[in-house]
Scaffold this active site. Structure first.
Site, PDB file in Angstrom:
ATOM      1  N   ALA A 119      42.480  35.718  41.712  1.00  0.00           N
ATOM      2  CA  ALA A 119      43.285  35.735  40.477  1.00  0.00           C
ATOM      3  C   ALA A 119      44.438  36.742  40.566  1.00  0.00           C
ATOM      4  O   ALA A 119      44.270  37.784  41.195  1.00  0.00           O
ATOM      5  CB  ALA A 119      42.387  36.098  39.294  1.00  0.00           C
ATOM      6  N   PRO A 120      45.580  36.439  39.981  1.00  0.00           N
ATOM      7  CA  PRO A 120      45.877  35.278  39.132  1.00  0.00           C
ATOM      8  C   PRO A 120      46.236  33.998  39.879  1.00  0.00           C
ATOM      9  O   PRO A 120      46.476  32.984  39.248  1.00  0.00           O
ATOM     10  CB  PRO A 120      47.065  35.762  38.301  1.00  0.00           C
ATOM     11  CG  PRO A 120      47.750  36.769  39.173  1.00  0.00           C
ATOM     12  CD  PRO A 120      46.674  37.432  39.964  1.00  0.00           C
ATOM     13  N   GLY A 121      46.279  34.039  41.217  1.00  0.00           N
ATOM     14  CA  GLY A 121      46.387  32.780  41.954  1.00  0.00           C
ATOM     15  C   GLY A 121      47.720  32.516  42.643  1.00  0.00           C
ATOM     16  O   GLY A 121      47.940  31.424  43.157  1.00  0.00           O
ATOM     17  N   LYS A 123      48.832  33.581  45.459  1.00  0.00           N
ATOM     18  CA  LYS A 123      48.672  33.282  46.890  1.00  0.00           C
ATOM     19  C   LYS A 123      47.892  31.987  47.076  1.00  0.00           C
ATOM     20  O   LYS A 123      48.127  31.240  48.028  1.00  0.00           O
ATOM     21  CB  LYS A 123      48.002  34.461  47.607  1.00  0.00           C
ATOM     22  CG  LYS A 123      48.849  35.716  47.519  1.00  0.00           C
ATOM     23  CD  LYS A 123      48.298  36.870  48.303  1.00  0.00           C
ATOM     24  CE  LYS A 123      49.088  38.135  48.031  1.00  0.00           C
ATOM     25  NZ  LYS A 123      48.858  38.712  46.686  1.00  0.00           N
ATOM     26  N   ASP A 168      30.844  37.000  42.684  1.00  0.00           N
ATOM     27  CA  ASP A 168      31.174  38.205  43.440  1.00  0.00           C
ATOM     28  C   ASP A 168      31.447  37.831  44.902  1.00  0.00           C
ATOM     29  O   ASP A 168      30.564  37.292  45.576  1.00  0.00           O
ATOM     30  CB  ASP A 168      29.992  39.184  43.340  1.00  0.00           C
ATOM     31  CG  ASP A 168      30.357  40.565  43.856  1.00  0.00           C
ATOM     32  OD1 ASP A 168      31.206  40.654  44.779  1.00  0.00           O
ATOM     33  OD2 ASP A 168      29.817  41.549  43.329  1.00  0.00           O
ATOM     34  N   CYS A 240      47.733  45.955  48.305  1.00  0.00           N
ATOM     35  CA  CYS A 240      49.007  46.550  47.883  1.00  0.00           C
ATOM     36  C   CYS A 240      48.801  48.043  47.671  1.00  0.00           C
ATOM     37  O   CYS A 240      49.270  48.615  46.700  1.00  0.00           O
ATOM     38  CB  CYS A 240      49.578  45.842  46.664  1.00  0.00           C
ATOM     39  SG  CYS A 240      48.530  45.885  45.210  1.00  0.00           S
TER      40      CYS A 240
HETATM   41  N1  SAM Z   1      45.391  37.191  45.493  1.00  0.00           N
HETATM   42  C1  SAM Z   1      45.763  37.369  44.093  1.00  0.00           C
HETATM   43  C2  SAM Z   1      47.157  36.805  43.863  1.00  0.00           C
HETATM   44  O1  SAM Z   1      47.975  36.847  44.771  1.00  0.00           O
HETATM   45  O2  SAM Z   1      47.423  36.310  42.763  1.00  0.00           O
HETATM   46  C3  SAM Z   1      45.647  38.819  43.686  1.00  0.00           C
HETATM   47  C4  SAM Z   1      44.264  39.371  43.919  1.00  0.00           C
HETATM   48  S1  SAM Z   1      44.021  40.988  43.287  1.00  0.00           S
HETATM   49  C5  SAM Z   1      44.756  41.978  44.475  1.00  0.00           C
HETATM   50  C6  SAM Z   1      42.307  41.221  43.596  1.00  0.00           C
HETATM   51  C7  SAM Z   1      41.421  40.412  42.694  1.00  0.00           C
HETATM   52  O3  SAM Z   1      40.064  40.595  43.118  1.00  0.00           O
HETATM   53  C8  SAM Z   1      41.444  40.813  41.225  1.00  0.00           C
HETATM   54  O4  SAM Z   1      41.723  39.696  40.441  1.00  0.00           O
HETATM   55  C9  SAM Z   1      40.037  41.330  40.946  1.00  0.00           C
HETATM   56  O5  SAM Z   1      39.585  41.045  39.650  1.00  0.00           O
HETATM   57  C10 SAM Z   1      39.238  40.565  41.978  1.00  0.00           C
HETATM   58  N2  SAM Z   1      37.922  41.165  42.348  1.00  0.00           N
HETATM   59  C11 SAM Z   1      37.501  42.427  42.193  1.00  0.00           C
HETATM   60  N3  SAM Z   1      36.263  42.579  42.693  1.00  0.00           N
HETATM   61  C12 SAM Z   1      35.910  41.381  43.182  1.00  0.00           C
HETATM   62  C13 SAM Z   1      34.731  40.888  43.815  1.00  0.00           C
HETATM   63  N4  SAM Z   1      33.695  41.710  44.066  1.00  0.00           N
HETATM   64  N5  SAM Z   1      34.693  39.587  44.165  1.00  0.00           N
HETATM   65  C14 SAM Z   1      35.752  38.767  43.917  1.00  0.00           C
HETATM   66  N6  SAM Z   1      36.879  39.165  43.316  1.00  0.00           N
HETATM   67  C15 SAM Z   1      36.948  40.461  42.959  1.00  0.00           C
END
Ligand code: SAM
Length: 313
Positions: A119-121, A123, A168, A240
């Protein structure tokens, strides 16, 4: 408002000394806005015609590795977000360093692909475009609110090959061993590269303790991604954050456990504001394979980022 002192002190030890002052200044001004046409809904030529009709001045970024990427002045952002093209998902606003990560992973049509922190998606959308909406694209997100935002975004952008899971990412490797051709782990991180001195909220959650806690989560997500990857499959790890604890260290941890089954792949980027990873940090001396990763240094357009591409052998 200024950056947290401990952050600036650490950054000075991470980035090249002679570039530190320039890099620090990039936190003071809004970045130029970049976006890409959505190949699932339109073509670059059609989007350009639409922007011309709306009188939105744009510049082509002109990358060889990804077509239809544009840049506008931050003052035109509001107008861009009021266009039909934006509302109807024919363009997606995203920083250039975020666009690069899925492009370097290079998924192909009909492959089985996992986006482990989706999220938010933004990529996920590029992955689906490169896969031409074919194959199987799993998108995982743990946080409920962000998960629903991911689902809405993918629907609005015309993605039809994605299967979304609110779970998760740490559990995926055990549930789906050796399943995926390509995995993107754009890991949850301290978001240091998104700090802005004109936005107090951007730094308010940051502390060295948080960085260390996040590093533990990143290690476990990387191990899970490794388990879910097919032999011969590729894994792209990105954050990031500037902190070595969130970049080199989780990769070191992975290589210490599964190094005999992994190699890293050298990367070619379409810009030169990059730096090699650190060879050491504190007491840790990093595996030389990590040197194939890149740390993207921030500019007035590009956010700081860290990317490593691995292959399971
Ligand atoms: N790839 C996304 C984009 O480009 O739109 C951004 C991802 S953001 C850096 C990391 C995401 O990992 C967040 O939405 C966060 O809520 C989620 N997250 C945190 N812990 C997680 C877990 N244990 N398993 C899966 N997702 C997790």
């Amino acid at each position: 408002m200024s950056l947290p002192e401990a952050f600036s002190e650490r950054l000075e030890k991470i980035v090249p000394r002679e570039q530190f002052d320039t890099i620090i200044r990039t936190f003071d001004t809004p970045k130029r806005v970049t976006f890409r046409f959505n190949p699932l809904k339109t073509t670059a030529t059609e989007l350009e015609a639409e922007l011309a009709r709306e009188a939105i001045p744009y510049e082509r970024v002109g990358w060889d590795i990804l077509e239809g990427v544009y840049r506008i002045d931050p003052s035109d952002k509001l107008r861009l977000t009021q266009t039909k093209a934006f509302y109807e998902g024919r363009l997606y606003i995203q920083n250039l360093s975020s666009m690069i990560a899925p492009v370097l992973l290079a998924p192909e049509p009909e492959e089985t692909v996992l986006d482990l922190a989706a999220a938010p998606g933004g990529k996920t959308l590029i992955l689906a475009g490169m896969m031409q909406n074919t194959g199987w694209l799993s998108a995982v997100e743990l946080q409920r609110e962000r998960f629903f935002r991911l689902c809405d975004n993918l629907k609005a952008q015309g993605v039809t090959n994605a299967h979304t899971y609110m779970t998760d990412g740490r559990s995926v490797g055990k549930k789906c061993p050796l399943m995926f051709d390509r995995i993107l782990l754009d890991a949850p991180c301290s978001s240091e590269a998104r700090f802005k001195t004109f936005d107090e909220k951007s730094t308010s959650y940051w502390s060295i303790h948080k960085v260390k806690e996040t590093s533990k989560l990143q290690r476990r997500l990387l191990l899970s991604a490794f388990d879910a990857l097919k032999p011969g499959g590729k894994l792209l790890y990105s954050t990031c954050s500037f902190s070595p604890e969130e970049n080199e260290s989780p990769l070191q941890h992975l290589l210490e456990r599964h190094g005999e089954h992994l190699k890293t792949i050298p990367l070619t980027l379409p810009f030169d504001n990059i730096q090699k990873p650190l060879e050491r940090w504190g007491k840790e001396i990093y595996d030389e394979r990590i040197q194939n990763a890149v740390r993207i240094l921030p500019t007035d357009t590009i956010d700081g980022f860290f990317i490593c591409l691995l292959e399971k052998i």
